[in-house]
Design a protein around this motif. Structure first.
Motif, PDB file in Angstrom:
ATOM      1  N   PHE A   1       0.823  -1.211   0.000  1.00 43.89           N
ATOM      2  CA  PHE A   1       0.000   0.000   0.000  1.00 43.89           C
ATOM      3  C   PHE A   1       0.864   1.270   0.000  1.00 43.89           C
ATOM      4  N   HIS A   2       1.977   1.240   0.735  1.00 44.48           N
ATOM      5  CA  HIS A   2       2.880   2.410   0.721  1.00 44.48           C
ATOM      6  C   HIS A   2       3.410   2.650  -0.688  1.00 44.48           C
ATOM      7  N   SER A   3       3.734   1.560  -1.381  1.00 44.66           N
ATOM      8  CA  SER A   3       4.264   1.702  -2.745  1.00 44.66           C
ATOM      9  C   SER A   3       3.192   2.244  -3.687  1.00 44.66           C
ATOM     10  N   VAL A   4       1.944   1.841  -3.463  1.00 44.94           N
ATOM     11  CA  VAL A   4       0.861   2.356  -4.313  1.00 44.94           C
ATOM     12  C   VAL A   4       0.664   3.851  -4.041  1.00 44.94           C
ATOM     13  N   GLU A   5       0.738   4.224  -2.781  1.00 47.26           N
ATOM     14  CA  GLU A   5       0.629   5.656  -2.439  1.00 47.26           C
ATOM     15  C   GLU A   5       1.737   6.441  -3.127  1.00 47.26           C
TER      16      GLU A   5
ATOM     17  N   ASP B   1      -9.493  -3.447  -2.463  1.00 45.47           N
ATOM     18  CA  ASP B   1     -10.552  -3.083  -1.509  1.00 45.47           C
ATOM     19  C   ASP B   1      -9.962  -2.597  -0.191  1.00 45.47           C
ATOM     20  N   LEU B   2      -8.949  -3.306   0.295  1.00 44.58           N
ATOM     21  CA  LEU B   2      -8.299  -2.892   1.547  1.00 44.58           C
ATOM     22  C   LEU B   2      -7.652  -1.527   1.366  1.00 44.58           C
ATOM     23  N   PHE B   3      -6.985  -1.359   0.220  1.00 41.95           N
ATOM     24  CA  PHE B   3      -6.317  -0.082  -0.058  1.00 41.95           C
ATOM     25  C   PHE B   3      -7.344   1.056  -0.096  1.00 41.95           C
TER      26      PHE B   3
ATOM     27  N   TYR C   1     -10.971 -12.393   4.346  1.00 39.48           N
ATOM     28  CA  TYR C   1      -9.629 -12.918   4.674  1.00 39.48           C
ATOM     29  C   TYR C   1      -8.634 -11.762   4.842  1.00 39.48           C
ATOM     30  N   GLY C   2      -8.673 -10.826   3.923  1.00 44.54           N
ATOM     31  CA  GLY C   2      -7.728  -9.700   3.965  1.00 44.54           C
ATOM     32  C   GLY C   2      -7.928  -8.843   5.212  1.00 44.54           C
TER      33      GLY C   2
END
Ligand code: NCD
Length: 341
Positions: A56-60, A174-176, A207-208
């Motif tokens: 998620f940090h990399s996507v940000e 979805d989590l992101f 699950y996530g």
């Protein structure tokens, strides 16, 4: 993992060289990420919180510098093999791979391929392997097909949805998206509504979410409730979850409402579908008691379970969620194939 370094460091360089240097650094960091590099992405259950957070940090970071991964995987070939229809998943993987510089081959539905003549999954994979595929992105109606594919090839396989069981990259999105809307996942009350029995996104999300301190409510008619193996998994991890039939009785508690469509194509008996069809609809009326901060998500496509009148409200987060699919899948492919060759 922080993928990008401060761009100020390179600001005096011409942009082409700057991008190249950023890429070298990205590859160096990604190369160390053995949780992703060369790995198959088959189930969200294989990912723990710290791995998801690194992703998620990399996507940000990519969202802040949208061109920074352009051309990173030039020379690689992605085979997108979709044995089931898709709009978002196929096109976002296709755009992600092309933006990374990869060549893309394969098919978006079995109708236009030799699969319609009876060619097997095994032979299809072997054939694209022979054409030099560096990775496979596979959607298939059979549960376990992606795992079988991964056993057939040494190249990484990304599961883009297999039957009613798993859709790991959608769960990551979805989590992101939830994390982006609230700045966190811990402490949230998440309602998952709809066809939880046959909907792979619903179980993958559950699950996530089990990696975070969340309370989950599964809202569905009895015939479509969350499958026992998912509930068992959550119980074993000590995650609080409850099941409800009616959205109205819980809507005021929720921070997130994740809506899914009835998976008509997966319900084995048409009379079973007739019994549940049209049983729930989320609209302004059903959200009357909701917190103003409630965010409604949906993996899409929607049919009749989510009213278009919500689109213009602050509840609607589903198009933002869908848009996150592109940077997330770009980062994921970079992490899996980030060998810099
Ligand atoms: C979902 C899927 O294919 O499971 N769509 C998607 O990938 N965004 C949801 C669905 O088809 O209902």
């Amino acid at each position: 993992m922080r993928v990008f370094c401060s761009s100020a460091k390179y600001s005096a360089e011409p942009s082409r060289r700057r991008v190249k240097r950023l890429q070298v650094e990205v590859v160096a960091q990604m190369g160390k990420d053995s949780d992703f590099l060369g790995r198959d992405i088959l189930s969200i259950r294989d990912y723990k919180r710290d791995q998801l957070e690194r992703l998620f940090h990399s996507v940000e970071d990519l969202e802040k510098s949208p061109n920074s991964l352009d051309g990173l995987l030039k020379g690689d070939l992605a085979a997108l093999l979709f044995f089931e229809p898709s709009t978002r998943t196929y096109s976002s993987f296709q755009i992600a791979a092309s933006t990374l510089g990869m060549q893309v081959t394969g098919f978006a539905s079995p109708a236009g391929s030799s699969v319609s003549k009876g060619e097997t999954l095994h032979d299809t994979i072997r054939m694209f392997e022979g054409y030099g595929a560096d990775c496979f992105v596979i959607r298939h109606p059979m549960p376990g097909a992606a795992r079988y594919a991964a056993e057939t090839t040494d190249k990484p396989v990304i599961n883009a949805g297999d039957g009613s069981r798993e859709h790991p990259t959608q769960a990551m999105i979805d989590l992101f998206a939830i994390r982006k809307a609230f700045g966190k996942l811990d402490g949230l009350k998440v309602g998952i509504l709809g066809d939880l029995k046959y909907g792979r996104t619903a179980s993958s999300l559950a699950y996530g979410l089990s990696n975070y301190d969340v309370e989950m409510t599964f809202i569905a008619p009895e015939a479509l409730q969350m499958r026992p193996e998912v509930q068992h998994f959550l119980k074993q991890k000590g995650i609080t979850s409850k099941s409800e039939k009616d959205l109205r009785s819980v809507v005021s508690e929720l921070d997130v409402l994740y809506v899914t469509r009835i998976q008509k194509e997966r319900i084995p008996d048409p009379t079973e579908f007739e019994k549940v069809k049209g049983m729930y609809q989320v609209n302004l009326e059903t959200l009357k008691e909701a917190k103003p901060s409630l965010k409604v998500l949906h993996p899409l496509p929607r049919v009749d379970e989510l009213a278009a009148e919500l689109d213009a409200t602050n509840f609607a987060d589903y198009f933002v969620q869908a848009a996150a699919g592109l940077p997330l899948r770009m980062v994921l492919m970079s992490l899996v194939l980030g060998d810099g060759s």
